[in-house]
Design a protein around this motif. Structure first.
Motif, PDB file in Angstrom:
ATOM      1  N   ASP A  74     -55.333 -20.836   7.654  1.00 23.33           N
ATOM      2  CA  ASP A  74     -53.955 -20.332   7.674  1.00 23.33           C
ATOM      3  C   ASP A  74     -53.965 -18.832   7.402  1.00 23.33           C
ATOM      4  O   ASP A  74     -53.554 -18.368   6.355  1.00 23.33           O
ATOM      5  CB  ASP A  74     -53.121 -21.060   6.617  1.00 23.33           C
ATOM      6  CG  ASP A  74     -51.643 -20.754   6.736  1.00 23.33           C
ATOM      7  OD1 ASP A  74     -51.234 -20.201   7.775  1.00 23.33           O
ATOM      8  OD2 ASP A  74     -50.904 -21.062   5.797  1.00 23.33           O
ATOM      9  N   LYS A  75     -54.481 -18.081   8.385  1.00 22.49           N
ATOM     10  CA  LYS A  75     -54.543 -16.639   8.174  1.00 22.49           C
ATOM     11  C   LYS A  75     -53.969 -15.891   9.354  1.00 22.49           C
ATOM     12  O   LYS A  75     -54.000 -16.355  10.484  1.00 22.49           O
ATOM     13  CB  LYS A  75     -55.963 -16.189   7.884  1.00 22.49           C
ATOM     14  CG  LYS A  75     -56.935 -16.260   9.032  1.00 22.49           C
ATOM     15  CD  LYS A  75     -58.291 -15.817   8.515  1.00 22.49           C
ATOM     16  CE  LYS A  75     -59.269 -15.555   9.613  1.00 22.49           C
ATOM     17  NZ  LYS A  75     -60.544 -15.109   9.096  1.00 22.49           N
ATOM     18  N   MET A  76     -53.417 -14.726   9.043  1.00 21.75           N
ATOM     19  CA  MET A  76     -52.900 -13.838  10.080  1.00 21.75           C
ATOM     20  C   MET A  76     -53.804 -12.605  10.182  1.00 21.75           C
ATOM     21  O   MET A  76     -54.118 -12.165  11.270  1.00 21.75           O
ATOM     22  CB  MET A  76     -51.466 -13.430   9.779  1.00 21.75           C
ATOM     23  CG  MET A  76     -50.509 -14.590   9.859  1.00 21.75           C
ATOM     24  SD  MET A  76     -48.822 -14.073   9.748  1.00 21.75           S
ATOM     25  CE  MET A  76     -48.403 -14.066  11.480  1.00 21.75           C
ATOM     26  N   CYS A 126     -52.789 -14.002   1.979  1.00 24.64           N
ATOM     27  CA  CYS A 126     -51.513 -14.671   1.679  1.00 24.64           C
ATOM     28  C   CYS A 126     -51.631 -16.179   1.852  1.00 24.64           C
ATOM     29  O   CYS A 126     -51.041 -16.943   1.088  1.00 24.64           O
ATOM     30  CB  CYS A 126     -50.395 -14.117   2.555  1.00 24.64           C
ATOM     31  SG  CYS A 126     -49.876 -12.458   2.082  1.00 24.64           S
ATOM     32  N   GLY A 127     -52.391 -16.625   2.839  1.00 22.30           N
ATOM     33  CA  GLY A 127     -52.619 -18.060   3.008  1.00 22.30           C
ATOM     34  C   GLY A 127     -53.344 -18.660   1.827  1.00 22.30           C
ATOM     35  O   GLY A 127     -53.023 -19.757   1.376  1.00 22.30           O
ATOM     36  N   GLU A 185     -45.476 -22.530   0.706  1.00 17.60           N
ATOM     37  CA  GLU A 185     -45.689 -22.408   2.143  1.00 17.60           C
ATOM     38  C   GLU A 185     -46.122 -20.976   2.432  1.00 17.60           C
ATOM     39  O   GLU A 185     -45.557 -20.020   1.895  1.00 17.60           O
ATOM     40  CB  GLU A 185     -44.412 -22.727   2.901  1.00 17.60           C
ATOM     41  CG  GLU A 185     -44.013 -24.179   2.808  1.00 17.60           C
ATOM     42  CD  GLU A 185     -42.763 -24.465   3.606  1.00 17.60           C
ATOM     43  OE1 GLU A 185     -42.534 -23.786   4.621  1.00 17.60           O
ATOM     44  OE2 GLU A 185     -42.020 -25.367   3.196  1.00 17.60           O
ATOM     45  N   ALA A 186     -47.121 -20.815   3.266  1.00 13.73           N
ATOM     46  CA  ALA A 186     -47.701 -19.497   3.522  1.00 13.73           C
ATOM     47  C   ALA A 186     -46.701 -18.537   4.158  1.00 13.73           C
ATOM     48  O   ALA A 186     -46.666 -17.350   3.810  1.00 13.73           O
ATOM     49  CB  ALA A 186     -48.938 -19.630   4.400  1.00 13.73           C
ATOM     50  N   ASP A 187     -45.877 -19.025   5.066  1.00 14.94           N
ATOM     51  CA  ASP A 187     -44.905 -18.148   5.731  1.00 14.94           C
ATOM     52  C   ASP A 187     -43.886 -17.579   4.742  1.00 14.94           C
ATOM     53  O   ASP A 187     -43.530 -16.411   4.814  1.00 14.94           O
ATOM     54  CB  ASP A 187     -44.180 -18.890   6.843  1.00 14.94           C
ATOM     55  CG  ASP A 187     -45.110 -19.248   7.983  1.00 14.94           C
ATOM     56  OD1 ASP A 187     -46.118 -18.544   8.154  1.00 14.94           O
ATOM     57  OD2 ASP A 187     -44.826 -20.227   8.697  1.00 14.94           O
ATOM     58  N   LYS A 188     -43.431 -18.406   3.818  1.00 15.87           N
ATOM     59  CA  LYS A 188     -42.476 -17.941   2.812  1.00 15.87           C
ATOM     60  C   LYS A 188     -43.118 -16.912   1.882  1.00 15.87           C
ATOM     61  O   LYS A 188     -42.491 -15.924   1.516  1.00 15.87           O
ATOM     62  CB  LYS A 188     -41.923 -19.113   2.021  1.00 15.87           C
ATOM     63  CG  LYS A 188     -41.008 -19.985   2.840  1.00 15.87           C
ATOM     64  CD  LYS A 188     -40.464 -21.124   2.036  1.00 15.87           C
ATOM     65  CE  LYS A 188     -39.596 -22.011   2.925  1.00 15.87           C
ATOM     66  NZ  LYS A 188     -39.100 -23.172   2.231  1.00 15.87           N
ATOM     67  N   ARG A 217     -45.563 -14.895   2.641  1.00 15.76           N
ATOM     68  CA  ARG A 217     -45.719 -13.661   3.416  1.00 15.76           C
ATOM     69  C   ARG A 217     -44.422 -12.863   3.463  1.00 15.76           C
ATOM     70  O   ARG A 217     -44.420 -11.641   3.305  1.00 15.76           O
ATOM     71  CB  ARG A 217     -46.177 -13.985   4.837  1.00 15.76           C
ATOM     72  CG  ARG A 217     -47.604 -14.415   4.923  1.00 15.76           C
ATOM     73  CD  ARG A 217     -48.020 -14.653   6.370  1.00 15.76           C
ATOM     74  NE  ARG A 217     -49.364 -15.187   6.403  1.00 15.76           N
ATOM     75  CZ  ARG A 217     -49.654 -16.450   6.671  1.00 15.76           C
ATOM     76  NH1 ARG A 217     -48.697 -17.316   6.965  1.00 15.76           N
ATOM     77  NH2 ARG A 217     -50.913 -16.851   6.667  1.00 15.76           N
ATOM     78  N   ILE A 218     -43.306 -13.556   3.667  1.00 17.10           N
ATOM     79  CA  ILE A 218     -42.008 -12.880   3.712  1.00 17.10           C
ATOM     80  C   ILE A 218     -41.690 -12.245   2.363  1.00 17.10           C
ATOM     81  O   ILE A 218     -41.280 -11.085   2.293  1.00 17.10           O
ATOM     82  CB  ILE A 218     -40.903 -13.871   4.141  1.00 17.10           C
ATOM     83  CG1 ILE A 218     -41.101 -14.261   5.605  1.00 17.10           C
ATOM     84  CG2 ILE A 218     -39.516 -13.274   3.922  1.00 17.10           C
ATOM     85  CD1 ILE A 218     -40.238 -15.409   6.059  1.00 17.10           C
TER      86      ILE A 218
END
Length: 66
Positions: A11-13, A18-19, A28-31, A33-34
């Motif tokens: 789960d990496k960008m 962050c993941g 949750e990783a997306d939250k 990150r935001i």
């Protein structure tokens, strides 16, 4: 409880920082990150890019593919 803070492979960008933090905290990783980006932009006292780079080099990479 044997949780270890590691960068994630699944789960990496960019580097998985962050993941890995999200997995460690149970978020949750997306939250995460935001929140991380918003705190970095809106706070003059939190140098987000510098902290991310330091964590990238300090946090070990997770060997397991989730």
């Amino acid at each position: 409880m044997d949780k270890k803070l590691k960068r994630t492979n699944s789960d990496k960008m960019i580097a998985g920082v962050c993941g890995g933090l999200a997995k460690y905290l149970g978020w949750e990783a997306d939250k995460l990150r935001i929140v991380y980006v918003l705190v970095s932009i809106l706070s003059a006292a939190f140098p987000g890019l510098l902290v991310y780079l330091i964590l990238w080099f300090v946090m070990p990479e997770d060997d397991a593919l989730d």
